[in-house]
Design an enzyme around this catalytic site. Structure first.
Site, PDB file in Angstrom:
ATOM      1  N   SER A 146     -19.889  18.750  25.012  1.00 25.43           N
ATOM      2  CA  SER A 146     -18.937  19.539  25.804  1.00 25.43           C
ATOM      3  C   SER A 146     -19.717  20.613  26.545  1.00 25.43           C
ATOM      4  O   SER A 146     -20.798  21.033  26.094  1.00 25.43           O
ATOM      5  CB  SER A 146     -17.919  20.201  24.873  1.00 25.43           C
ATOM      6  OG  SER A 146     -17.205  21.211  25.553  1.00 25.43           O
ATOM      7  N   TYR A 159     -16.470  25.172  17.249  1.00 29.90           N
ATOM      8  CA  TYR A 159     -16.535  24.046  18.199  1.00 29.90           C
ATOM      9  C   TYR A 159     -17.786  24.179  19.069  1.00 29.90           C
ATOM     10  O   TYR A 159     -18.527  23.210  19.272  1.00 29.90           O
ATOM     11  CB  TYR A 159     -15.277  24.034  19.069  1.00 29.90           C
ATOM     12  CG  TYR A 159     -15.184  22.867  20.048  1.00 29.90           C
ATOM     13  CD1 TYR A 159     -14.921  21.578  19.600  1.00 29.90           C
ATOM     14  CD2 TYR A 159     -15.340  23.069  21.420  1.00 29.90           C
ATOM     15  CE1 TYR A 159     -14.816  20.511  20.496  1.00 29.90           C
ATOM     16  CE2 TYR A 159     -15.231  22.013  22.326  1.00 29.90           C
ATOM     17  CZ  TYR A 159     -14.974  20.743  21.857  1.00 29.90           C
ATOM     18  OH  TYR A 159     -14.865  19.695  22.749  1.00 29.90           O
TER      19      TYR A 159
HETATM   20  N1  LIG Z   1     -10.703  16.646  27.179  1.00 28.89           N
HETATM   21  C1  LIG Z   1     -11.539  17.648  27.384  1.00 28.89           C
HETATM   22  O1  LIG Z   1     -11.229  18.577  28.163  1.00 28.89           O
HETATM   23  C2  LIG Z   1     -12.884  17.659  26.692  1.00 28.89           C
HETATM   24  C3  LIG Z   1     -13.849  18.543  27.167  1.00 28.89           C
HETATM   25  C4  LIG Z   1     -15.098  18.562  26.550  1.00 28.89           C
HETATM   26  C5  LIG Z   1     -15.377  17.707  25.503  1.00 28.89           C
HETATM   27  N2  LIG Z   1     -14.404  16.859  25.049  1.00 28.89           N
HETATM   28  C6  LIG Z   1     -14.740  15.961  23.931  1.00 28.89           C
HETATM   29  O2  LIG Z   1     -14.384  14.649  24.278  1.00 28.89           O
HETATM   30  C7  LIG Z   1     -14.208  13.875  23.101  1.00 28.89           C
HETATM   31  C8  LIG Z   1     -12.952  13.027  23.236  1.00 28.89           C
HETATM   32  O3  LIG Z   1     -11.829  13.898  23.244  1.00 28.89           O
HETATM   33  P1  LIG Z   1     -10.620  13.721  24.265  1.00 28.89           P
HETATM   34  O4  LIG Z   1     -10.605  14.896  25.157  1.00 28.89           O
HETATM   35  O5  LIG Z   1     -10.622  12.371  24.861  1.00 28.89           O
HETATM   36  O6  LIG Z   1      -9.382  13.943  23.270  1.00 28.89           O
HETATM   37  P2  LIG Z   1      -8.329  12.953  22.625  1.00 28.89           P
HETATM   38  O7  LIG Z   1      -7.545  12.250  23.662  1.00 28.89           O
HETATM   39  O8  LIG Z   1      -7.613  13.792  21.632  1.00 28.89           O
HETATM   40  O9  LIG Z   1      -9.248  11.883  21.884  1.00 28.89           O
HETATM   41  C9  LIG Z   1      -9.883  12.169  20.671  1.00 28.89           C
HETATM   42  C10 LIG Z   1     -10.237  10.866  19.998  1.00 28.89           C
HETATM   43  O10 LIG Z   1     -10.944  11.155  18.784  1.00 28.89           O
HETATM   44  C11 LIG Z   1     -10.309  10.452  17.726  1.00 28.89           C
HETATM   45  N3  LIG Z   1     -10.402  11.194  16.487  1.00 28.89           N
HETATM   46  C12 LIG Z   1     -10.039  12.473  16.239  1.00 28.89           C
HETATM   47  N4  LIG Z   1     -10.203  12.781  14.950  1.00 28.89           N
HETATM   48  C13 LIG Z   1     -10.691  11.651  14.355  1.00 28.89           C
HETATM   49  C14 LIG Z   1     -11.038  11.327  13.025  1.00 28.89           C
HETATM   50  N5  LIG Z   1     -10.922  12.214  12.028  1.00 28.89           N
HETATM   51  N6  LIG Z   1     -11.500  10.089  12.763  1.00 28.89           N
HETATM   52  C15 LIG Z   1     -11.604   9.164  13.756  1.00 28.89           C
HETATM   53  N7  LIG Z   1     -11.294   9.418  15.028  1.00 28.89           N
HETATM   54  C16 LIG Z   1     -10.829  10.645  15.325  1.00 28.89           C
HETATM   55  C17 LIG Z   1      -8.859  10.311  18.149  1.00 28.89           C
HETATM   56  O11 LIG Z   1      -8.274   9.168  17.536  1.00 28.89           O
HETATM   57  P3  LIG Z   1      -7.226   9.159  16.316  1.00 28.89           P
HETATM   58  O12 LIG Z   1      -6.385  10.395  16.424  1.00 28.89           O
HETATM   59  O13 LIG Z   1      -6.482   7.885  16.524  1.00 28.89           O
HETATM   60  O14 LIG Z   1      -8.082   9.124  15.085  1.00 28.89           O
HETATM   61  C18 LIG Z   1      -9.007  10.059  19.636  1.00 28.89           C
HETATM   62  O15 LIG Z   1      -9.259   8.701  19.872  1.00 28.89           O
HETATM   63  C19 LIG Z   1     -14.188  14.870  21.943  1.00 28.89           C
HETATM   64  O16 LIG Z   1     -15.426  14.837  21.270  1.00 28.89           O
HETATM   65  C20 LIG Z   1     -13.986  16.208  22.632  1.00 28.89           C
HETATM   66  O17 LIG Z   1     -14.518  17.275  21.896  1.00 28.89           O
HETATM   67  C21 LIG Z   1     -13.176  16.819  25.627  1.00 28.89           C
END
Ligand SMILES: NC(=O)c1ccc[n+]([C@@H]2O[C@H](COP(=O)([O-])OP(=O)(O)OC[C@H]3O[C@@H](n4cnc5c(N)ncnc54)[C@H](OP(=O)(O)O)[C@@H]3O)[C@@H](O)[C@H]2O)c1
Length: 282
Positions: A146, A159
């Site tokens: 991130s 985080y």
């Molecule tokens: N969106 C943003 O603005 C942003 C910015 C910077 C970085 N990120 C990073 O991008 C990555 C993806 O996040 P996203 O934004 O796409 O959010 P998201 O839509 O909430 O996706 C998160 C994914 O992680 C899985 N997950 C969460 N906890 C888990 C667990 N305990 N075991 C297995 N799987 C788990 C969730 O699946 P289940 O709930 O089905 O397990 C889901 O598939 C993350 O690492 C996040 O920190 C996001």
């Protein structure tokens, strides 16, 4: 459109953690459109099953699922074991979550509730699969870190630290694994369309409060895949790169931390005590 050079280097199977929504789901689509078979990992089985059938129908690839909770040792070891039967050449370490709030004002268990998911799980998977890739002499590992990794930030301290760990681990592995034919890239997304913001509302974070527009998850995933083998670290999007440039070259490290603490504090429904606009400019 199939990308045979990409699938020869990183195929035939890719494993994507956090594939049930957001950036991970977008990775799965992009990889399948490149012609790779995909192993989808997350906890929500139904979402994974729906995505798997979509991918096979739309792109004609194979898709498998591993239901696992990556915040537990059992869940992570299950992924290591179950993936052995597939010829995996690419690991997308993408699953993650964020804990918001002032460090000492929230319970310790909450502050550190994602430490296993954000630190141990991606490291263990990179270790287990990285060894397999090194043995076969080719492969790739991508970490979804991130932009929060770029500076300390109040209200999301653990985080920032967890994403900082991913950044430094990935940067280091990029150099260590190069001569084994394994490419490692760290993706530093800024605000991206996904489910994460809606899940954070319960933590007092006001969705849309950050003065940055959301990027599309598929754009972010594509940029990351295109950077594999080219860059150790990639920041997707012009505005995010500009923000990172300003933070690195025009502000002091402390000033950048203060700025981000101020911005995140504004987006939180917590009283603003120590961090003021004055402090940011100091
Ligand atoms: N969106 C943003 O603005 C942003 C910015 C910077 C970085 N990120 C990073 O991008 C990555 C993806 O996040 P996203 O934004 O796409 O959010 P998201 O839509 O909430 O996706 C998160 C994914 O992680 C899985 N997950 C969460 N906890 C888990 C667990 N305990 N075991 C297995 N799987 C788990 C969730 O699946 P289940 O709930 O089905 O397990 C889901 O598939 C993350 O690492 C996040 O920190 C996001």
């Amino acid at each position: 459109m199939k990308n045979s050079a990409f699938s020869q280097k990183y195929g035939p199977w890719a494993l994507v953690t956090g594939a049930s929504s957001g950036i991970g789901e977008a990775f799965a689509h992009e990889l399948a459109s490149d012609g790779l078979n995909v192993i989808l990992v997350a906890r929500r089985r139904q979402k994974l099953e729906n995505l798997a059938s979509q991918l096979t129908q739309k792109y004609g690839v194979e898709a498998a699922i591993i239901e696992a909770d990556l915040s537990t040792e059992n869940g992570v070891e299950k992924v290591i074991d179950d993936s052995k039967t597939f010829d995996v050449g690419l690991l997308i370490n993408n699953a993650g979550f964020i804990s918001m709030g002032k460090f000492i004002e929230i319970p310790f268990e909450k502050a550190t509730s994602n430490t296993y998911l954000n630190i141990v799980a991606p490291a263990r998977l990179a270790h287990g699969l990285g060894r397999r890739f090194a043995e076969r002499g080719r492969g790739g590992i991508l970490f979804t870190s991130s932009m929060a990794a770029l500076q300390g930030t109040g209200y999301m301290s653990t985080y920032a630290a967890e994403k900082g760990y991913q950044l430094l681990l990935g940067e280091s592995l990029n150099l260590e694994l190069k001569d084994k034919g394994v490419d490692v890239t760290v993706l530093l997304p800024g605000q991206t369309e996904s489910e994460i913001a809606s899940k954070m509302v319960v933590d007092g974070f006001v969705e849309g409060a950050l003065p940055i527009s959301n990027m599309k998850a598929e754009t972010v995933a594509r940029i990351a895949l295109d950077a594999l083998g080219q860059k150790a670290v990639v920041v997707p999007g012009f505005l995010n790169r500009l923000t990172a440039f300003i933070g690195k070259h025009l502000l002091s490290r402390a000033g950048n931390s203060k700025l981000w603490t101020f911005i995140i504090g504004k987006a939180m429904s917590v009283p603003q005590t120590k961090v003021s606009e004055e402090a940011v400019l100091a």
